[in-house]
Scaffold this motif. Structure first.
Motif, short mmCIF file in Angstrom:
data_model
loop_
_atom_site.label_atom_id
_atom_site.label_comp_id
_atom_site.label_asym_id
_atom_site.label_seq_id
_atom_site.Cartn_x
_atom_site.Cartn_y
_atom_site.Cartn_z
N GLU A 1 0.83 -1.21 0.00
CA GLU A 1 0.00 0.00 0.00
C GLU A 1 0.87 1.26 0.00
N GLN B 1 2.36 1.64 -3.43
CA GLN B 1 1.32 2.18 -4.33
C GLN B 1 1.18 3.69 -4.16
N GLN B 2 1.22 4.16 -2.93
CA GLN B 2 1.08 5.59 -2.69
C GLN B 2 2.23 6.37 -3.32
N SER C 1 1.65 6.63 -6.99
CA SER C 1 0.66 7.66 -7.26
C SER C 1 1.29 9.05 -7.22
N GLU D 1 -0.51 5.43 -12.20
CA GLU D 1 -1.81 5.40 -11.51
C GLU D 1 -2.47 4.02 -11.62
N TYR D 2 -2.29 3.39 -12.76
CA TYR D 2 -2.90 2.06 -12.96
C TYR D 2 -2.36 1.07 -11.94
N TYR D 3 -1.05 1.02 -11.79
CA TYR D 3 -0.48 0.07 -10.82
C TYR D 3 -0.65 0.55 -9.39
N GLU E 1 -3.34 1.66 -8.36
CA GLU E 1 -4.68 1.18 -8.04
C GLU E 1 -4.78 -0.33 -7.96
N HIS E 2 -4.03 -1.06 -8.82
CA HIS E 2 -4.27 -2.49 -8.98
C HIS E 2 -3.16 -3.40 -8.46
N ARG F 1 -3.63 -1.62 -19.26
CA ARG F 1 -4.60 -2.63 -18.82
C ARG F 1 -4.47 -3.96 -19.54
#
Length: 466
Positions: free
Chosen positions: A45, A48-49, A52, A92-94, A96-97, A423
């Protein structure tokens, strides 16, 4: 020693950088290894931040980064801005996912055991990247691998050192720890030693098939995982029921994007006889209407080739094709102006085994082939050692999908140009390489898919997730 980056439109020096010395290279490798031991334990997490935040850094500096690409390799400024935005998108895609893609898979097995597949990072991964999409190619690798817990070392193309250093700075500004992503300004002759270093756990390359073979051989001898995204000679198949206006418009874009310097650019235009003359006439007209000029000018469609020597190689391929019997319908000669400018060029009647038939032409040169019918079009599309992308154009979408499934390629598009998308998995077959980038497949290339078996006493609750 120092490395100079030159503007291919003017020949002027953009900037000068110090090469990475042997001592500095050793220090970078050691720091990457140390950073990995902490980074792998960082909660996904948090990774991921940070990813972003990297997207925010990209957007905040979008104009600066776009201008840098345009100056170093000649990309039209509008396309450079689009490239920065696409890099932010993949971050942003990674962001999020990633947690979803890296989550344990619970597998049904013995009734008294809990069986899990865990996806764990491998360590420092070397990325050898090209100049044609100097930001996107790197972020396509970096976003999934950093968020997966790996650390990255970048050996970028020698003509885009400014881009290499800028990308390193972006990750640092986003808050990634020192050593999570490092640019090595080294020569190609040093790559083998880096791959062979015990601290490197994998290598990915985007480049020519010749470079891919060399990297694969070295990585294979060291029993290290490799992913290769290599060249392409993508077919663009036009059937008799193709929507001609859209087909021609997209054909021009598909051939000339990035000044024609894209692995997934359409290069071989395969047109059935019923519409060949109409397509060729309109295609030549639209190719001729494109504006060639200063890539920093908003009105420019096509800038220079990235280097003078690359333009000379391209022109040699055109000349050899014409010597073997091909016909030039447009262009075909370097432009009489300063800079490495080559015009939109259309070749027809290309003989078998001429360069425009069986080699990758990395520039704004299109080869147009006449075939009698759909079956011959598919055969010609597959008659290449490459297999990166392909597209087919028809008003019948069921027919289009049927043809797309028969292409020998890593991607096939119906009524659309070939492109990469965060994607969807991206990569090729045959001499276009192996492995996949992007999507779930991409983030799992450089991880250990570890089977974990937890045996329980007979009758004990296993906690299996149905």
């Amino acid at each position: 020693m120092s490395i100079e980056s030159q503007n291919p439109a003017t020949g002027e020096v953009v900037d000068t950088f110090d090469e990475t010395s042997a001592e500095d290279r050793e220090e970078h490798l050691e720091r990457a290894t140390e950073t990995f031991e902490e980074w792998r334990e960082t909660p996904v997490e948090h990774r991921q931040q940070l990813l972003s935040t990297a997207a925010d850094v990209l957007r905040d500096g979008a104009e600066e980064y776009a201008q840098l690409m345009t100056e170093e390799m000649g990309k039209p400024i509008g396309q450079a801005r689009d490239e920065v935005e696409k890099c932010a998108w993949v971050c942003e895609y990674y962001a999020e996912h990633a947690a979803e893609f890296l989550a344990d898979d619970f597998v049904a097995g013995e009734p008294d055991a809990r069986t899990v597949v865990a996806y764990q990072p491998l360590g420092p991964i070397l990325a050898i990247m090209p100049w044609n999409f100097p930001f996107w190619q790197v972020f396509r690798f970096a976003a999934p691998n950093l968020v997966a817990g790996n650390v990255g070392l970048l050996k970028h193309a020698s003509n885009v050192p400014g881009c290499a250093k800028a990308i390193e700075d972006i990750f640092r500004e986003a808050g990634f720890p020192e050593g999570a992503f490092t640019s090595l300004l080294i020569g190609s002759d040093e790559v083998e030693d880096v791959i062979g270093d015990d601290r490197i756990q994998g290598v990915t390359l985007t480049g020519s098939d010749g470079a891919g073979r060399a990297v694969a051989e070295t990585a294979g001898s060291e029993l290290k995982k490799s992913v290769l995204e290599l060249g392409g000679s993508d077919p663009f198949v036009v059937l008799e029921d193709a929507p001609m206006e859209k087909t021609v418009e997209t054909a021009v874009q598909a051939r000339l994007i990035n000044n024609g310097q894209s692995c997934i650019a359409a290069k071989r235009f395969i047109v059935v006889d019923d519409v060949y003359d109409e397509f060729l006439e309109r295609f030549v007209e639209e190719m001729d209407a494109q504006t060639v000029g200063d890539p920093s000018d908003e009105e420019t469609d096509i800038g220079p080739q990235a280097r003078e020597d690359l333009m000379e190689v391209l022109h040699g391929q055109v000349e050899e094709t014409l010597e073997k019997g091909g016909e030039c319908r447009l262009g075909g000669e370097p432009m009489d102006r300063d800079g490495a400018f080559y015009p939109p060029t259309v070749l027809t009647d290309v003989p078998d085994e001429a360069p425009a038939d069986d080699e990758e032409l990395f520039g704004p040169v299109a080869s147009v082939f006449r075939v009698p019918d759909e079956e011959a079009a598919i055969e010609k599309a597959n008659a290449t050692r490459f297999g990166l992308g392909a597209s087919v154009w028809t008003d019948d979408l069921e027919r289009g999908e049927r043809v797309a499934r028969r292409f020998e390629s890593g991607a096939a598009f119906v009524n659309e140009l070939v492109k990469s998308d965060p994607r969807l998995p991206f990569g090729g077959v045959k001499d276009s390489g192996y492995g996949r980038e992007l999507a779930r497949d991409g983030i799992r290339e450089f991880v250990n898919a570890k089977t974990i078996w937890v045996q329980h006493d007979a009758g004990e609750e296993t906690g299996m997730v149905e």
